[in-house]
Design an enzyme around this catalytic site. Structure first.
Site: not given
Length: 148
Positions: A19, A96, A103
């Protein structure tokens, strides 16, 4: 475990729930998998992480899980790493919109569960999300157990 002259290694299958802040949905999924797998004697485990780690768990999520006897004691938000992704058998995002720029890991997502974010939601909404996560975790455990 000894098996006919050699040793058989029992491999633990791992699900990784991702998430953004790792404060609610992904933490509930981690707690469900670890609790239910232990209860059923399954060789499965879960961990969770966020692309932008939060500071604390969502207190409403913690309370909703405590209500049904699944504690989240000892869990804390964690930042996603490539090592976490590499050791996971399944990588599941929680709906999400995991942002590739936020990331650090190259993720091969197994699936996205498309769940509402419990941040700022009231107790009833958080319970509904919790129950949706439990249903999906139940299916996931069945799938992962049959692949073992």
């Amino acid at each position: 475990m000894h098996s006919g002259g050699g040793f058989r290694v029992l491999l633990v299958k791992t699900a990784l729930f991702v998430c953004v802040h790792n404060a609610g949905r992904s933490q509930m999924a981690e707690a469900f998998v670890n609790h239910l797998a232990k209860e059923r004697g399954l060789n499965l485990r879960a961990e969770s992480a966020g692309t932008v780690s939060g500071k604390d768990l969502n207190p409403m999520a913690v309370e909703a899980m405590r209500e049904i006897g699944v504690p989240m004691d000892g869990q804390r938000p964690k930042l996603l790493t490539q090592e976490m992704v590499d050791r996971a058998d399944r990588v599941i995002t929680m709906g999400c919109g995991v942002d590739a720029e936020a990331c650090p890991a190259r993720i091969h997502i197994s699936e996205d569960w498309g769940l509402d974010d419990p941040a700022g939601a009231g107790p009833e909404a958080v319970r509904l999300i919790r129950d949706q996560i439990r249903g999906r975790v139940e299916r996931l455990l069945g799938e992962m157990e049959s692949q073992a």
